[in-house]
Design a protein around this motif. Sequence first.
Motif, mmCIF file in Angstrom:
data_model
loop_
_atom_site.group_PDB
_atom_site.id
_atom_site.type_symbol
_atom_site.label_atom_id
_atom_site.label_comp_id
_atom_site.label_asym_id
_atom_site.label_seq_id
_atom_site.Cartn_x
_atom_site.Cartn_y
_atom_site.Cartn_z
ATOM 1 N N SER A 1 -37.571 26.881 -30.185
ATOM 2 C CA SER A 1 -38.844 27.617 -30.053
ATOM 3 C C SER A 1 -38.611 29.005 -29.470
ATOM 4 C CB SER A 1 -39.823 26.820 -29.170
ATOM 5 O OG SER A 1 -40.061 25.539 -29.710
ATOM 6 N N LEU A 2 -37.658 29.700 -30.028
ATOM 7 C CA LEU A 2 -37.282 31.005 -29.487
ATOM 8 C C LEU A 2 -38.414 32.017 -29.632
ATOM 9 C CD1 LEU A 2 -33.590 31.011 -30.656
ATOM 10 C CD2 LEU A 2 -34.346 31.441 -28.313
ATOM 11 N N LYS A 3 -38.480 32.899 -28.634
ATOM 12 C CA LYS A 3 -39.503 33.934 -28.582
ATOM 13 C C LYS A 3 -38.832 35.304 -28.546
ATOM 14 C CE LYS A 3 -42.361 30.924 -25.654
ATOM 15 N NZ LYS A 3 -43.069 30.810 -24.340
ATOM 16 N N PRO A 4 -39.550 36.341 -28.956
ATOM 17 C CA PRO A 4 -38.952 37.685 -28.894
ATOM 18 C C PRO A 4 -38.460 38.048 -27.492
ATOM 19 C CG PRO A 4 -40.908 37.730 -30.253
ATOM 20 C CD PRO A 4 -40.848 36.350 -29.651
ATOM 21 N N GLU A 5 -39.141 37.554 -26.473
ATOM 22 C CA GLU A 5 -38.710 37.868 -25.103
ATOM 23 C C GLU A 5 -37.430 37.152 -24.697
ATOM 24 O OE1 GLU A 5 -41.724 36.847 -26.104
ATOM 25 O OE2 GLU A 5 -42.641 35.438 -24.650
ATOM 26 N N ASP A 6 -36.922 36.268 -25.533
ATOM 27 C CA ASP A 6 -35.619 35.653 -25.279
ATOM 28 C C ASP A 6 -34.468 36.550 -25.737
ATOM 29 O OD1 ASP A 6 -37.081 32.545 -26.288
ATOM 30 O OD2 ASP A 6 -36.638 33.185 -24.231
ATOM 31 N N THR A 7 -34.792 37.653 -26.391
ATOM 32 C CA THR A 7 -33.765 38.573 -26.860
ATOM 33 C C THR A 7 -32.978 39.138 -25.694
ATOM 34 O OG1 THR A 7 -35.012 39.181 -28.840
ATOM 35 C CG2 THR A 7 -33.356 40.752 -28.048
ATOM 36 N N TRP B 1 -25.544 29.418 -17.836
ATOM 37 C CA TRP B 1 -25.829 30.487 -18.791
ATOM 38 C C TRP B 1 -26.753 31.501 -18.126
ATOM 39 C CZ3 TRP B 1 -23.530 31.119 -23.442
ATOM 40 C CH2 TRP B 1 -22.860 30.019 -23.987
ATOM 41 N N TYR B 2 -26.435 32.765 -18.329
ATOM 42 C CA TYR B 2 -27.237 33.872 -17.846
ATOM 43 C C TYR B 2 -27.569 34.760 -19.040
ATOM 44 C CZ TYR B 2 -25.792 32.623 -13.101
ATOM 45 O OH TYR B 2 -25.582 31.956 -11.916
ATOM 46 N N ARG B 3 -28.554 35.633 -18.844
ATOM 47 C CA ARG B 3 -28.857 36.591 -19.903
ATOM 48 C C ARG B 3 -29.265 37.921 -19.297
ATOM 49 N NH1 ARG B 3 -34.433 33.858 -22.333
ATOM 50 N NH2 ARG B 3 -35.804 34.367 -20.562
ATOM 51 N N GLN B 4 -29.068 38.953 -20.089
ATOM 52 C CA GLN B 4 -29.446 40.301 -19.653
ATOM 53 C C GLN B 4 -30.063 41.040 -20.824
ATOM 54 O OE1 GLN B 4 -26.293 42.584 -17.817
ATOM 55 N NE2 GLN B 4 -27.766 43.891 -16.777
ATOM 56 N N ALA B 5 -31.321 41.383 -20.654
ATOM 57 C CA ALA B 5 -32.036 42.168 -21.654
ATOM 58 C C ALA B 5 -31.884 43.643 -21.319
ATOM 59 C CB ALA B 5 -33.505 41.761 -21.679
ATOM 60 N N PRO B 6 -32.058 44.525 -22.303
ATOM 61 C CA PRO B 6 -31.922 45.966 -22.047
ATOM 62 C C PRO B 6 -32.850 46.430 -20.931
ATOM 63 C CG PRO B 6 -31.990 45.549 -24.392
ATOM 64 C CD PRO B 6 -32.303 44.234 -23.729
ATOM 65 N N LYS C 1 -32.941 45.461 -17.925
ATOM 66 C CA LYS C 1 -33.264 44.422 -16.936
ATOM 67 C C LYS C 1 -32.002 43.890 -16.283
ATOM 68 C CE LYS C 1 -37.564 42.844 -19.087
ATOM 69 N NZ LYS C 1 -38.329 41.658 -19.554
ATOM 70 N N GLN C 2 -32.216 43.243 -15.147
ATOM 71 C CA GLN C 2 -31.085 42.642 -14.451
ATOM 72 C C GLN C 2 -30.688 41.322 -15.114
ATOM 73 O OE1 GLN C 2 -32.177 42.298 -10.281
ATOM 74 N NE2 GLN C 2 -31.366 44.340 -9.848
ATOM 75 N N ARG C 3 -29.444 40.958 -14.913
ATOM 76 C CA ARG C 3 -28.976 39.674 -15.419
ATOM 77 C C ARG C 3 -29.691 38.563 -14.658
ATOM 78 N NH1 ARG C 3 -22.601 38.893 -16.362
ATOM 79 N NH2 ARG C 3 -23.073 40.888 -17.370
ATOM 80 N N GLU C 4 -30.120 37.533 -15.403
ATOM 81 C CA GLU C 4 -30.861 36.445 -14.779
ATOM 82 C C GLU C 4 -30.293 35.097 -15.201
ATOM 83 O OE1 GLU C 4 -34.928 36.394 -16.067
ATOM 84 O OE2 GLU C 4 -34.418 36.185 -18.189
ATOM 85 N N LEU C 5 -30.477 34.124 -14.335
ATOM 86 C CA LEU C 5 -30.050 32.763 -14.638
ATOM 87 C C LEU C 5 -30.988 32.158 -15.678
ATOM 88 C CD1 LEU C 5 -28.335 30.191 -13.984
ATOM 89 C CD2 LEU C 5 -30.115 29.637 -12.304
ATOM 90 N N VAL C 6 -30.393 31.558 -16.694
ATOM 91 C CA VAL C 6 -31.165 30.828 -17.699
ATOM 92 C C VAL C 6 -31.132 29.329 -17.389
ATOM 93 C CG1 VAL C 6 -31.359 30.247 -20.141
ATOM 94 C CG2 VAL C 6 -30.681 32.558 -19.457
ATOM 95 N N ALA C 7 -29.927 28.804 -17.192
ATOM 96 C CA ALA C 7 -29.771 27.377 -16.904
ATOM 97 C C ALA C 7 -28.394 27.143 -16.309
ATOM 98 C CB ALA C 7 -29.935 26.547 -18.174
ATOM 99 N N TYR D 1 -33.260 25.067 -14.618
ATOM 100 C CA TYR D 1 -33.697 25.973 -15.680
ATOM 101 C C TYR D 1 -34.634 27.046 -15.120
ATOM 102 C CZ TYR D 1 -32.084 22.410 -18.992
ATOM 103 O OH TYR D 1 -31.322 21.509 -19.703
ATOM 104 N N ALA D 2 -34.544 28.228 -15.710
ATOM 105 C CA ALA D 2 -35.543 29.249 -15.419
ATOM 106 C C ALA D 2 -36.895 28.763 -15.940
ATOM 107 C CB ALA D 2 -35.162 30.565 -16.087
ATOM 108 N N ASP D 3 -37.954 29.121 -15.242
ATOM 109 C CA ASP D 3 -39.284 28.675 -15.651
ATOM 110 C C ASP D 3 -39.604 29.106 -17.085
ATOM 111 O OD1 ASP D 3 -40.852 29.146 -12.377
ATOM 112 O OD2 ASP D 3 -39.722 27.466 -13.214
ATOM 113 N N SER D 4 -39.106 30.268 -17.475
ATOM 114 C CA SER D 4 -39.448 30.824 -18.780
ATOM 115 C C SER D 4 -38.833 30.042 -19.946
ATOM 116 C CB SER D 4 -38.991 32.287 -18.854
ATOM 117 O OG SER D 4 -37.589 32.371 -18.641
ATOM 118 N N VAL D 5 -37.847 29.180 -19.662
ATOM 119 C CA VAL D 5 -37.188 28.453 -20.755
ATOM 120 C C VAL D 5 -37.363 26.945 -20.641
ATOM 121 C CG1 VAL D 5 -35.478 30.301 -20.909
ATOM 122 C CG2 VAL D 5 -34.914 28.196 -19.669
ATOM 123 N N LYS D 6 -37.995 26.473 -19.593
ATOM 124 C CA LYS D 6 -38.179 25.029 -19.415
ATOM 125 C C LYS D 6 -38.914 24.434 -20.604
ATOM 126 C CE LYS D 6 -38.085 24.736 -14.368
ATOM 127 N NZ LYS D 6 -38.879 24.502 -13.128
#
Length: 125
Positions: free
Chosen positions: A84-90, A36-41, A43-49, A59-64
Amino acid sequence: QVQLVESGGGLVQPGGSLRLSCAASGSIFSIKAMGWYRQAPGKQRELVADLAVGGRRNYADSVKGRFTISRDNAKNTVYLQMNSLKPEDTAVYYCKLDVFTSSGSYLRGRPSDYWGQGTQVTVSS
């Protein structure tokens, strides 16, 4: 040759949970890895897991500790449980599969990459 269909995104409050699914169909001989990857407005697409065929998870450190990736081999489906979702997970979340589409590609060790269409996850109060 291979189609990926994602589902499960949506709007959730901070601290909430969502479960994303990505179902693969088509010419699948074997799946080497799922991720799974994600891309915020802006920002570049990043690996999530990601999850390799041997079961190794990354896992990315931000979601461990908050996100869990899993797979159902019988259904060729990969899941992302997000707690435990955070606004920065948008972001828009994309699944990616490394697929051997034939025995030939498997024996050559050359999988092909396939991406889902993306699903929006918005964490906001």
